[in-house]
Write an enzyme that holds these catalytic residues in place. Structure first.
Site, PDB file in Angstrom:
ATOM      1  CD1 TRP A  61      -3.262   1.630   0.974  1.00  0.00           C
ATOM      2  CD2 TRP A  61      -1.447   2.465   2.445  1.00  0.00           C
ATOM      3  NE1 TRP A  61      -3.615   2.605   1.105  1.00  0.00           N
ATOM      4  CE2 TRP A  61      -2.757   3.307   1.715  1.00  0.00           C
ATOM      5  CE3 TRP A  61      -0.177   3.159   2.406  1.00  0.00           C
ATOM      6  CZ2 TRP A  61      -2.642   4.526   2.551  1.00  0.00           C
ATOM      7  CZ3 TRP A  61      -0.361   3.869   3.147  1.00  0.00           C
ATOM      8  CH2 TRP A  61      -1.447   5.330   3.116  1.00  0.00           C
ATOM      9  CG  HIS A  62       3.016   2.681   3.304  1.00  0.00           C
ATOM     10  ND1 HIS A  62       2.639   1.768   4.134  1.00  0.00           N
ATOM     11  CD2 HIS A  62       3.514   3.232   4.015  1.00  0.00           C
ATOM     12  CE1 HIS A  62       2.413   1.908   5.405  1.00  0.00           C
ATOM     13  NE2 HIS A  62       2.484   3.358   5.521  1.00  0.00           N
ATOM     14  N   GLY A  63       3.726   1.839  -1.271  1.00  0.00           N
ATOM     15  CA  GLY A  63       4.389   2.165  -2.495  1.00  0.00           C
ATOM     16  C   GLY A  63       4.811   0.653  -3.824  1.00  0.00           C
TER      17      GLY A  63
END
Length: 484
Positions: A325-327
């Site tokens: 989700w973060h990258g």
């Protein structure tokens, strides 16, 4: 538009005056003003992406109304899948298209079947990871019959686009925030004053702690091959406080700003660096995302039910998805996997819910055992953040290998980093304030209890003075989570 910018310093008072003095007698007008102000706030970065957030809002608004009307389970499930596919589709295209394409090409090349495909120059819309999760949770809750769909498009649009938390959270549930748009709001002086206090503390975290830490962390990470082990550890520690000061500072400003308009958002950080194990850390770090994954992914997968093997599988899934989700980078996936590995022993020994209360209850300082646990958890967290900060896996591994050398036991050469010692002292003072305020919603929230008005205002002016002296107020530095 950045919270720490002159633009926002002009924007906020204008919206505040219009909200409380011009439209105070009409709830719908206040909601409409929030929508217009939020779209203006969001469009300040790039007006082209306004169409994206408007489309996402309309999709989930319409899907929610249909879910309320339809009784057929198959149709309702199709409506939910449609909503999820639209939201995940947008997120997948803008955030992960090039990642999957690059890995697809690499895999076929490795198997001796090279293919050619062009990546796209895609600009990531600010906040897309946050508002897509917020709208998805609405559709899921309506589908589960935990929430009645709203028929007020203005209120729903205000819920989705609410400017204080639009671009970096907290990721609010519709069950908490949406009803507040239907309640008559009256200006509360004490609530507004508390909001300003939280905004001030958030600005301190961002401008004094995070931005100064960023300067040293960027220098060390970007030139990691030039430094010895102890300096690399220092760089990782600086990044650890950069990301905390930056993201929790944003959350404080967002929550405090919301209170100026009569809204209450959920707490997003609860002093995570005082955690005694990694399970407690994740109950205190980015709470709105952690609870989102718990309720909409972990529990549907079976949660802590089933065999130990199934529980371990569920833990790995939730942490890997959280990392992704973060990258779109393998470093984030490894960061998530590493946190899962930290968590597994707690699960196996049944101690993952051991530390539910705030550390050192009714005590001024932690016991030696508590301090050792805090230090150990902090060290594991610092190590994991290296993967989070590194440009790629090669950089992360070279950075870590650079730490474990004989130079690890040498004192860093502070002459190369003028101001680093001063920053460490500021961090120590910051931690002391956070420790003393660890039972509150934010570190200085109990200052109102100080009976002396002169003393209270002296502390406020001291914080402002420190921001002015040590903060990088001449440059508007983006919040780190805008990239996620």
């Amino acid at each position: 538009m950045l919270f720490n910018s002159l633009d926002f310093a002009v924007f906020l008072p204008i919206v505040f005056v219009l909200y409380w003095f011009v439209f105070k007698n009409s709830l719908r007008s206040q909601n409409f003003l929030i929508v217009i102000a939020s779209y203006f706030f969001y469009g300040w970065w790039d007006w082209r992406f306004l169409a994206l957030i408007v489309f996402s809002t309309l999709v989930d608004f319409i899907v929610g109304k249909q879910l309320d009307k339809v009784e057929d389970r198959h149709i309702r499930k199709c409506l939910l899948v449609f909503s999820i596919l639209i939201n995940i589709g947008f997120l997948g295209f803008f955030k992960y298209y090039n990642f999957f394409l690059d890995n697809f090409i690499t895999a076929f090349t490795f198997m001796g079947m090279p293919i050619k495909a062009n990546t796209l120059n895609i600009i990531l819309p600010v906040g897309i990871s946050f508002y897509t999760f917020q709208t998805m949770s609405y559709s899921i809750d309506v589908y589960r019959r935990k929430l009645v769909a709203t028929k007020d498009l203005v209120a729903f649009s205000a819920f989705v686009s609410f400017f204080p938390q639009l671009v970096a959270g907290p990721i609010e549930r519709a069950s908490n925030l949406l009803p507040q748009f239907f309640e008559r709001r009256k200006f509360d002086y004490l609530q507004a004053k508390d909001g300003l206090r939280q905004v001030l503390w958030g600005l301190f975290k961002k401008i004094v702690i995070a931005d100064n830490c960023a300067e040293f962390a960027n220098t060390i990470f970007n030139n990691s091959s030039d430094y010895g082990g102890s300096t690399l550890v220092l760089g990782a520690v600086f990044f650890t406080f950069q990301i905390y000061g930056d993201f929790s500072g944003y959350s404080d400003i967002a929550i405090g700003t919301s209170r100026l308009f009569g809204f209450n958002l959920m707490q997003n950080f609860a002093f995570p660096y005082f955690s005694r194990d990694i399970a407690e850390f994740w109950r205190r770090w980015h709470i709105s995302l952690s609870t989102w994954f718990r309720d909409y992914l972990y529990i549907p997968l079976g949660g802590s039910k089933g065999s130990k093997g199934q529980q371990i599988r569920n833990i790995f899934i939730i942490f890997l998805v959280s990392g992704f989700w973060h990258g779109a980078n393998w470093t984030f996936i490894v960061w998530g996997a590493l946190n899962a590995i930290y968590f597994i022993p707690l699960l196996l020994f049944g101690t993952n819910r051991k530390n539910l209360e705030t550390v050192a209850m009714d005590k001024k300082r932690p016991s030696l055992r508590e301090f050792s646990s805090i230090l150990g958890t902090f060290s594991l967290t610092v190590f994991a953040w290296i993967f989070f900060r590194a440009e790629d896996m090669s950089h992360a591994l070279s950075y870590i290998s650079g730490i474990f050398t004989t130079q690890l036991f040498q004192v860093p050469d502070f002459s190369v980093f003028p101001g680093a010692l001063t920053l460490l002292l500021l961090i120590a003072g910051f931690l002391l304030v956070e420790w003393k305020g660890r039972f509150g919603q934010y570190a200085i929230c109990r200052m109102q209890a100080i009976p002396s008005k002169a003393r209270r205002w002296s502390i406020y002016f001291l914080i402002i003075l420190i921001i002015d002296i040590f903060g990088n107020t001449s440059e508007e530095i983006e919040f780190i989570y805008f990239h996620f």
